[in-house]
Design an enzyme around this catalytic site. Structure first.
Site, PDB file in Angstrom:
ATOM      1  N   GLU A   1      12.507  -4.916  -9.444  1.00 27.30           N
ATOM      2  CA  GLU A   1      12.307  -6.366  -9.497  1.00 27.30           C
ATOM      3  C   GLU A   1      10.886  -6.684  -9.949  1.00 27.30           C
ATOM      4  OE1 GLU A   1      13.351  -7.618  -5.597  1.00 27.30           O
ATOM      5  OE2 GLU A   1      11.630  -6.682  -4.640  1.00 27.30           O
TER       6      GLU A   1
ATOM      7  N   LYS B   1      -1.383  -2.690  15.164  1.00 29.60           N
ATOM      8  CA  LYS B   1      -2.466  -3.149  16.051  1.00 29.60           C
ATOM      9  C   LYS B   1      -3.284  -1.978  16.584  1.00 29.60           C
ATOM     10  CE  LYS B   1      -0.657  -7.643  17.394  1.00 29.60           C
ATOM     11  NZ  LYS B   1      -0.344  -8.577  18.500  1.00 29.60           N
TER      12      LYS B   1
ATOM     13  N   LEU C   1       8.526  -3.822   8.820  1.00 34.45           N
ATOM     14  CA  LEU C   1       7.586  -4.047   9.925  1.00 34.45           C
ATOM     15  C   LEU C   1       8.032  -3.331  11.189  1.00 34.45           C
ATOM     16  CD1 LEU C   1       7.050  -7.896   9.408  1.00 34.45           C
ATOM     17  CD2 LEU C   1       5.434  -6.074   8.832  1.00 34.45           C
TER      18      LEU C   1
ATOM     19  N   GLY D   1       0.805  -1.218   0.000  1.00 33.73           N
ATOM     20  CA  GLY D   1       0.000   0.000   0.000  1.00 33.73           C
ATOM     21  C   GLY D   1       0.834   1.263   0.000  1.00 33.73           C
TER      22      GLY D   1
ATOM     23  N   GLY E   1      14.139  -8.388  -2.325  1.00 37.25           N
ATOM     24  CA  GLY E   1      15.122  -7.495  -2.934  1.00 37.25           C
ATOM     25  C   GLY E   1      15.392  -6.240  -2.138  1.00 37.25           C
TER      26      GLY E   1
END
Length: 432
Positions: free
Chosen positions: A239, A362, A314, A219, A337
């Site tokens: 890629e 969360k 993350l 996104g 990549g």
């Protein structure tokens, strides 16, 4: 001597019969994403208890075939080079294997025999008059496997585009052919919310006309793309080619004119998008599909001036280390990549690499900017490589900065609710 048409006829068979070429303990190499051959893998799933110890190695499996099952993993077992929705449960449950890698180096692992490549199952275009097929949807590491494998089985599908580049396999290299007309799997653009849009704007504002782009899937990268339509003379060396890049071509933002490596050409190693994208790829002289040891090699990709890489993470700690592929010890995706293109952008004259992530997870209860990576986290991009880190709250530039300066920069772009806690933890670590 047989003509290419005679060779084709002699090698044509059905999916179930093609499986006769398999042996116990074979490693089957399958292309990335939608390049996977559904008829062959479906037949393999149906007959999987016939063999012992077969593994299927692939980046980003798209469909959850029957062999994604713990009870028959001793017969046919998935070996993930990168986890996705189909394989993640097996990786976290321990009945899918995981092979750590840099995407750029998978062909080398195959060439040197460090990763077996006994069999290739791949989807391919129709054969041209000279006897060549195009592995346009997943060129990646599959071309290296074709050169190494004992058995090469192509699933010939008329919907697969015949693309230019280093992605062609000759009929003489093929053991068996299976024909199938199943439409290619289409993958839509991810949803973009307010947070993604804000991050996208921060990045887009820092991309100059004439830059060459590598854009990952997700996104936030797509939110960046949507805000580049007013740019001029952008180039593509990436890629993955997807519908976001296609939109930039259609609006005239991508021309590839100012690229310093392969000017006038877009370069990618796999495709993931819509039927419109696949049609665009067919016989298009603007696009070349190359193996990942070309597209992702930092030395090669870095020959593009003003190379911009955009990849998601993350978690990022206060030194700038990125945990982009696991949730603690549980695998979530893979290195892919990301490191390749961060290093390529660092090599590039005028290059910029962006690691992008929302400030929280969360529903705002967890900060993604953390004092140290969560124990067990698979570290992806190192503190020495990271350039820009971007959240919805701004941009932190880390290269050349001290540990204290990095902590200050990253806390400034963390969610306000967590900045006090981050300062306390940084003080405890003597880096604030």
């Amino acid at each position: 001597m047989q003509t290419v048409q005679e060779l084709y006829a002699a090698k044509r068979t059905d999916a179930a019969s093609a499986l006769a070429h398999l042996q116990d303990k074979d490693m089957i190499i399958v292309p990335t994403g939608v390049g996977e051959p559904p008829a062959l893998l479906g037949a393999l799933s149906e007959g999987r208890t016939r063999w012992q110890g077969i593994r299927v190695a692939q980046i980003l499996a798209m469909r959850k075939y029957g062999y994604f099952e713990p009870d028959t993993a001793r017969h046919v077992r998935h070996a993930a080079l990168f986890f996705g929705g189909a394989s993640r449960g097996g990786g976290q449950g321990g009945w899918c294997d995981f092979i750590p890698n840099y995407f750029s180096e998978i062909p080398t692992l195959i060439e040197r025999g460090l990763m077996p490549a006994d069999v290739v199952f791949a989807m391919a275009s129709s054969m041209n008059a000279q006897g060549f097929f195009s592995l346009s949807l997943g060129t990646d590491y599959t071309m290296a496997a074709v050169a190494k494998a004992r058995v090469v089985v192509l699933e010939v599908n008329p919907h697969v585009p015949f693309a230019h580049g280093q992605c062609h396999v000759h009929i003489s290299q093929v053991t068996a052919l299976v024909e199938d007309e199943t439409p290619i799997l289409e993958v839509g653009l991810p949803a973009i919310g307010a947070v993604q849009e804000a991050i996208g704007k921060h990045v887009a504002d820092m991309i100059d006309d004439g830059s060459t782009l590598q854009i990952g899937y997700g996104g936030i990268p797509d939110a960046v793309v949507m805000q580049l339509t007013h740019k001029r003379d952008l180039g593509i060396h990436t890629e993955m080619i997807g519908d976001g890049i296609l939109k930039l071509v259609e609006c005239g933002a991508v021309t590839n004119r100012r690229k310093t490596l392969l000017p006038g050409k877009m370069v990618a190693t796999f495709a993931l998008g819509s039927r419109k994208l696949y049609d665009f790829m067919h016989q298009n002289p603007m696009l070349e599909m190359h193996p990942s040891n070309f597209t992702n090699d930092p030395y090669i990709a870095g020959q593009n001036d003003k190379l911009v890489s955009i990849n998601a993470s993350l978690q990022v700690d206060l030194l700038g280390q990125c945990g982009s592929e696991s949730i603690a010890h549980l695998p979530y995706s893979g290195t892919g990549g990301q490191v390749d293109f961060v290093r390529a952008a660092n090599r590039s004259r005028g290059g910029k690499s962006f690691i992008v992530l929302p400030s929280t997870a969360k529903e705002g209860s967890i900060s993604r900017i953390v004092p140290t990576l969560t124990p067990g986290t698979h570290a992806t991009t190192s503190k020495n490589d990271v350039n820009y880190v971007v959240t919805e709250y701004g941009v932190a530039q880390l290269r050349g900065k001290s540990a204290k300066q990095r902590a200050q920069e990253l806390i400034a772009i963390a969610h306000p609710d967590f900045r006090g806690w981050l300062r306390e933890e940084a003080n405890k670590m003597c880096v604030f």
